[in-house]
Design a protein around this motif. Sequence first.
Motif, mmCIF file in Angstrom:
data_model
loop_
_atom_site.group_PDB
_atom_site.id
_atom_site.type_symbol
_atom_site.label_atom_id
_atom_site.label_comp_id
_atom_site.label_asym_id
_atom_site.label_seq_id
_atom_site.Cartn_x
_atom_site.Cartn_y
_atom_site.Cartn_z
ATOM 1 N N TYR A 151 1.582 16.100 -1.157
ATOM 2 C CA TYR A 151 1.503 14.771 -1.543
ATOM 3 C C TYR A 151 0.058 14.304 -1.953
ATOM 4 C CZ TYR A 151 5.687 14.916 1.440
ATOM 5 O OH TYR A 151 6.959 15.047 1.909
ATOM 6 N N ILE A 152 -0.122 13.363 -2.647
ATOM 7 C CA ILE A 152 -1.435 12.991 -3.082
ATOM 8 C C ILE A 152 -1.359 11.360 -2.579
ATOM 9 C CG2 ILE A 152 -2.911 12.276 -4.978
ATOM 10 C CD1 ILE A 152 -1.821 14.489 -6.451
ATOM 11 N N VAL A 153 -2.787 11.078 -1.925
ATOM 12 C CA VAL A 153 -2.560 9.598 -1.471
ATOM 13 C C VAL A 153 -4.020 9.365 -1.082
ATOM 14 C CG1 VAL A 153 -2.699 10.524 1.168
ATOM 15 C CG2 VAL A 153 -1.701 8.095 0.523
ATOM 16 N N THR A 154 -4.079 7.765 -1.042
ATOM 17 C CA THR A 154 -5.584 7.347 -1.035
ATOM 18 C C THR A 154 -5.775 6.488 0.425
ATOM 19 O OG1 THR A 154 -5.196 5.737 -2.347
ATOM 20 C CG2 THR A 154 -6.298 7.625 -3.455
ATOM 21 N N VAL A 155 -6.717 6.234 0.871
ATOM 22 C CA VAL A 155 -7.134 5.545 1.788
ATOM 23 C C VAL A 155 -8.416 4.913 2.037
ATOM 24 C CG1 VAL A 155 -7.714 7.185 3.422
ATOM 25 C CG2 VAL A 155 -6.888 5.435 4.384
ATOM 26 N N PRO A 156 -8.745 3.571 1.950
ATOM 27 C CA PRO A 156 -10.046 2.977 1.791
ATOM 28 C C PRO A 156 -11.231 3.587 2.834
ATOM 29 C CG PRO A 156 -8.402 1.203 1.823
ATOM 30 C CD PRO A 156 -7.580 2.422 2.363
ATOM 31 N N GLU A 157 -12.044 3.807 2.570
ATOM 32 C CA GLU A 157 -13.315 4.304 3.258
ATOM 33 C C GLU A 157 -13.474 3.328 4.294
ATOM 34 O OE1 GLU A 157 -17.176 4.858 1.965
ATOM 35 O OE2 GLU A 157 -16.963 3.314 0.226
ATOM 36 N N ILE B 93 -5.752 13.997 0.329
ATOM 37 C CA ILE B 93 -6.106 12.681 0.837
ATOM 38 C C ILE B 93 -7.672 12.142 0.261
ATOM 39 C CG2 ILE B 93 -6.720 11.006 2.623
ATOM 40 C CD1 ILE B 93 -4.806 12.500 4.565
ATOM 41 N N THR B 94 -7.887 11.023 -0.529
ATOM 42 C CA THR B 94 -8.730 10.707 -1.216
ATOM 43 C C THR B 94 -9.439 9.272 -0.569
ATOM 44 O OG1 THR B 94 -8.351 11.611 -3.122
ATOM 45 C CG2 THR B 94 -10.108 10.017 -3.381
ATOM 46 N N LEU B 95 -10.750 9.215 -0.185
ATOM 47 C CA LEU B 95 -11.173 7.981 0.318
ATOM 48 C C LEU B 95 -11.676 7.098 -0.846
ATOM 49 C CD1 LEU B 95 -13.398 9.080 3.289
ATOM 50 C CD2 LEU B 95 -10.864 8.341 3.179
ATOM 51 N N SER B 96 -10.969 5.838 -1.088
ATOM 52 C CA SER B 96 -11.379 4.730 -2.118
ATOM 53 C C SER B 96 -12.498 4.150 -1.568
ATOM 54 C CB SER B 96 -10.211 3.868 -2.464
ATOM 55 O OG SER B 96 -9.779 3.289 -1.169
#
Length: 769
Positions: free
Chosen positions: A143-149, A235-238
Amino acid sequence: INCQPTHMNAQKWCYGAAHHSSIKVTRNQTKHIEGETEVHHRPKRGWVWNQFFVLEEHMGPDPQYVGKLHSNSDKGDGSVKYILTGEGAGTIFIIDDTTGDIHSTKSLDREQKTHYVLHAQSEFIIKVQDINDNAPKFTDGPYIVTVPEMSDMGTSVLQVTATDADDPTYGNSARVVYSILQGQPYFSVDPKTGVIRTALHNMDREAREHYSVVIQAKDMAGQVGGLSGSTTVNITLSDVNDNPPRFPQKHYQLYVPESAQVGSAVGKIKANDADTGSNADMKYTIINGDGIGVFSISTDKETREGILSLKKPLNYEKKKSYTLNIEGANTHLDFRFSHLGPFKDVTMLKIIVGDVDEPPLFSMPSYVMDVHENEKIGTVVGTVAAQDPDSANSLVRYFIDHHAEDDRFFNIDANTGTIKTAKVLDREETPWYNITVAASEKDNPSLLSHVAVGIRVLDVNDNPPELAKEYDIIVCENSKPGQVIHTISATDKDDFANGPRFHFFLDEGLALNPNFTLKDNEDNTASILTRRRRFSRTIQDVYYLPIMISDGGIPSLSSSSTLTIRVCACERDGRVRTCHAEAFLSSAGLSTGALIAILLCVLILLAIVVLFITLRRSKKEPLIISEEDVRENVVTYDDEGGGEEDTEAFDITALRNPSAAEELKYRRDVRPEVMFTPRHQPSSALDSIDVQEFIKQRLAEADLDPSVPPYDSLQTYAYEGHRSEAGSISSLDSATTHSDQDYNYLGDWGPEFKKLAELYGELESERTS
């Protein structure tokens, strides 16, 4: 119902009355794999039977209820299924495979069929008991997903789901429990739902942006011995705007040469912002400083730099440095993080103006000068001035850029900048001149500056007025005295300031014109008026009126012109009827009888002329009587000049013999007081000279003649030359010269040559006789 077993321990046949149905029910029969024999077991359960009767000729709207089958093994959980086969099964008789209720769908007729034989049986479900032989699987991973910092702890990131092929209704083989193998302490997972959440407060993207989390799913409720599967969640922090811009330094210094062009970019400055995208966008402004009016700053959206530009020219000699306070601020703010602000920063920029060697600077951006036309060459037009703006204050030299001026009308003093005329100017030809003057330092000629100089040529009254156009003036024959027949106007090439007023008048040196007069209207026009009553084309069809025109310039100039006035026949209302001479007779009002009489007179005159010519021919008398009378009796026709009839002008013998002209001839225009005998040359000498030499000799004699008046006079020498092989072509001696020429062709030349043909015809006849 009568039931009879047909096979021990396996099935029973049940018979009803003669008109009733019989049902065959099969029980406890196990079906094995194809090819194996059927094994029969002792029945443990039996059937519950009802008597089945069906009324014939049933007409109800609903199917007719027949009866119900029921097995004691039917627990009501749907595990037993009733099946009906035989006559009319599925068409006439239907059965509910769950309850065993039988219905008749059609109306029956006993006389056609008294009973139906059907068979009943039931099906049983044998379930395979599950064991835990399948591990949980993540079908959608990785899975690839982002979440705001900077998100709050427990913020949901993603829900993952694992599937297990084992039976979820039997035991714990398909009961999955989720756990996190990698990614702690940043993230956590719900063991039952598989929801991944943030496990820390204020996770900063600028500190760490990417995370790799490994999630495990294990069956048997996570107990020892259970099977497991795993997946990876990236997971990447936007980014959010949680970092204000910051200038790396609080003080900057910039060097700008004073020769920098206005509007050009002279420097760049940049504030750093750890955020990305629109969160890092910013705007630069100059908030204060002594250079706020000299410099401006703009923002480059691509590089996020502040571009410093020059608004006004710099002058090192006047101001050597400037100070600016520059602010860089974010344009997209997130008020959730306003406590981390302010989201702007300020720095101070000191600008050092560099001294450069500048070209001379003119005292004015452009010059306009005046000079009068017709001034002599070398007249001063004006002076331009330039000086070196540098502290050295070098000497300046001037010159005219003749690339922009092909014809050089002006010169300039290289040291003083004084412009003078190089030619005489004519305002009417060129009223304005545009020249370009260049100035350079004496020590550095390569540094040039240019200025535009406009020279206006002022007018002087050097052009007399003249008529505005060629006028076609007519006067009616029935005009009255004092009648205006035409209005004229004048024009002047000079400027209006020197010629706004024209004065029209008649020449006072001429006699008073009895026919026409001129009236000045004092509005730069004049009227032509008649002085007398009635004009006649038969007497005079054209009149000439000399007029004078003067302007109001200083000094006043005048010119003369002659107006041509034609006489025309007009109607009573003044309309011109005709101006041609062929209308004379009709204008005189002659009657038809008068015209006939005039024609008769003309015919009589013609008849007399013809008669005279005929008599002459009959007498054979030549018109020229003798050779001696040729000079006095020259016959002329259509001769417009005096020609040979003017016997007083010269001695015709000089035409025949140049030697005869050597006799002493006195001028007839003066009477000499002293007699002078010109020198004579021998005849042989005259015969040997040509015409040019002859004329020179006569000119010398005239110059030495004391009887010649002190003014120029005209002397005619019609000497055609001597010793011409062709002889003379003059017709004067044709009466005494015998020739073989045949002049009969003159009669073919038409009536114009009729007289000539008659003369030469008579002479020829006399010679022949």
